[in-house]
Design a protein around this motif. Structure first.
Motif, PDB file in Angstrom:
ATOM      1  N   PRO A   1      36.762  44.755  50.880  1.00  0.00           N
ATOM      2  CA  PRO A   1      37.995  44.541  51.639  1.00  0.00           C
ATOM      3  C   PRO A   1      39.191  44.220  50.743  1.00  0.00           C
ATOM      4  CG  PRO A   1      36.618  42.598  51.748  1.00  0.00           C
ATOM      5  CD  PRO A   1      35.809  43.636  51.034  1.00  0.00           C
ATOM      6  N   ARG A   2      40.379  44.478  51.266  1.00  0.00           N
ATOM      7  CA  ARG A   2      41.600  44.170  50.514  1.00  0.00           C
ATOM      8  C   ARG A   2      41.702  42.684  50.177  1.00  0.00           C
ATOM      9  NH1 ARG A   2      45.465  45.948  47.157  1.00  0.00           N
ATOM     10  NH2 ARG A   2      43.956  44.642  46.084  1.00  0.00           N
ATOM     11  N   PHE A   3      41.324  41.825  51.135  1.00  0.00           N
ATOM     12  CA  PHE A   3      41.448  40.376  50.939  1.00  0.00           C
ATOM     13  C   PHE A   3      40.083  39.711  51.121  1.00  0.00           C
ATOM     14  CE2 PHE A   3      45.570  41.818  52.689  1.00  0.00           C
ATOM     15  CZ  PHE A   3      46.388  41.514  51.607  1.00  0.00           C
ATOM     16  N   PRO A   4      39.242  39.756  50.107  1.00  0.00           N
ATOM     17  CA  PRO A   4      37.906  39.159  50.245  1.00  0.00           C
ATOM     18  C   PRO A   4      37.959  37.637  50.347  1.00  0.00           C
ATOM     19  CG  PRO A   4      38.268  39.885  47.989  1.00  0.00           C
ATOM     20  CD  PRO A   4      39.438  40.378  48.791  1.00  0.00           C
ATOM     21  N   ASP A   5      37.098  37.087  51.174  1.00  0.00           N
ATOM     22  CA  ASP A   5      37.006  35.634  51.337  1.00  0.00           C
ATOM     23  C   ASP A   5      36.306  35.030  50.134  1.00  0.00           C
ATOM     24  OD1 ASP A   5      36.927  33.050  52.599  1.00  0.00           O
ATOM     25  OD2 ASP A   5      34.825  33.441  53.048  1.00  0.00           O
TER      26      ASP A   5
ATOM     27  N   VAL B   1      31.770  39.406  44.666  1.00  0.00           N
ATOM     28  CA  VAL B   1      32.014  38.967  46.042  1.00  0.00           C
ATOM     29  C   VAL B   1      32.722  40.071  46.821  1.00  0.00           C
ATOM     30  CG1 VAL B   1      33.281  37.312  47.468  1.00  0.00           C
ATOM     31  CG2 VAL B   1      32.019  36.515  45.461  1.00  0.00           C
ATOM     32  N   HIS B   2      33.696  40.715  46.197  1.00  0.00           N
ATOM     33  CA  HIS B   2      34.388  41.845  46.814  1.00  0.00           C
ATOM     34  C   HIS B   2      33.393  42.933  47.217  1.00  0.00           C
ATOM     35  CE1 HIS B   2      36.950  45.624  46.481  1.00  0.00           C
ATOM     36  NE2 HIS B   2      37.644  44.904  47.338  1.00  0.00           N
ATOM     37  N   ALA B   3      32.349  43.119  46.400  1.00  0.00           N
ATOM     38  CA  ALA B   3      31.355  44.159  46.657  1.00  0.00           C
ATOM     39  C   ALA B   3      30.262  43.720  47.626  1.00  0.00           C
ATOM     40  CB  ALA B   3      30.721  44.601  45.336  1.00  0.00           C
ATOM     41  N   GLY B   4      30.296  42.465  48.072  1.00  0.00           N
ATOM     42  CA  GLY B   4      29.306  41.979  49.022  1.00  0.00           C
ATOM     43  C   GLY B   4      28.005  41.501  48.411  1.00  0.00           C
TER      44      GLY B   4
END
Length: 273
Positions: A152-156, A222-225
């Motif tokens: 996502p553009r804005f990862p948590d 984290v961005h990649a899950g």
């Protein structure tokens, strides 16, 4: 297809041509911590320079090889040596291997590093499980156009380090009678070690240890899950008032001395994955 996606596909394709193994866990080994490689069986070793779009590691203590094989029966891909922003690379280059490991199939990323201690309770050779971080690096690995297929553009980032893996590591350490701390890692650019004033500042803002890596890789993971676990070996204590001259050789020596304990924890995390 964007340039980044093409580069990931090329790197993944080359690696897959060298090994048919489909890894479940990725491991990034920091300074002086390459001994974990001896635990890998049926392994294929690929020099970074052979992999399309991989940079080459230039830092002593970083071997510069991607290794695929089995650890405790689990298929893994291991970076024996990592990349740093201070080497003159972009953040996208620094974190590119994480993208490739995700493309190869990993769901979990384990990271180790050597770090300077700022918590007065720490001593050289201690292990610290990273429970959170503060990013003081001057560039962000997600800056620029976002690839929605990657994340996502804005990862948590409220919990970048998986709580379940932290809990498991603490139980492994307790069962093995291995003392461990948990703390906050501060990521800085380097390559200079910190001044006394900088150590004090970073401790005041909430840091327990400081280093020149890890944070960019964690952000991209984290961005990649991916699930992420990271651990620091405390290789020097920078917050003391007395003379404290730090050399890279001393960092490598301290990391090597602590490596068997860190290796045990990583090995058992993999075995219980």
């Amino acid at each position: 297809m964007s340039d980044l996606l093409q580069q990931i596909a090329m790197a993944r394709g080359y690696i897959s041509s060298q090994s048919t193994l489909q890894p479940a866990i990725g491991i990034i080994l920091g300074s002086g911590l390459g001994g974990l490689v001896s635990d890998i069986t049926d392994r294929t070793e690929i020099p970074y320079g052979d992999i399309p779009h991989f940079p080459s590691s230039t830092v002593e203590g970083h071997q510069g090889r991607l290794i695929l094989g089995y650890m405790q029966g689990c298929p893994v891909v291991v970076m024996a040596g990592r990349f740093h922003y201070y080497e003159g690379l972009s953040m996208q280059q620094v974190t590119f291997p994480v993208r490739v490991m995700k493309a190869l199939g990993i769901h979990t990323l384990l990271i180790s590093n050597a770090a300077g201690g700022m918590n007065p309770a720490f001593k050289v050779g201690d292990l610290m499980i990273i429970r959170d971080h503060i990013n003081l690096q001057p560039e962000h690995p997600l800056r620029g156009r976002n690839e929605d297929t990657l994340g996502p553009r804005f990862p948590d980032m409220s919990e970048p380090y998986a709580r379940a893996l932290i809990d498991r590591a603490q139980k492994i350490a307790a069962a093995g009678n291995i003392p461990v701390h948990t703390g906050v890692y501060v990521g800085v650019q380097g390559p200079t070690f910190e001044t006394r004033a900088e150590y004090k500042y970073m401790h005041i803002i909430g840091g327990d240890a400081v280093g020149m890596s890890t944070v960019p890789e964690v952000i991209v993971a984290v961005h990649a899950g991916l699930q992420v676990f990271a651990m620091s070996v405390i290789t020097d204590i920078g917050i003391r008032e007395e003379e404290n001259v730090i050399t890279h050789a001393e960092v490598l020596e301290a990391a090597a001395a602590a490596a068997p304990r860190l290796t045990h924890i990583f090995r058992e995390l993999v075995a219980n994955s």
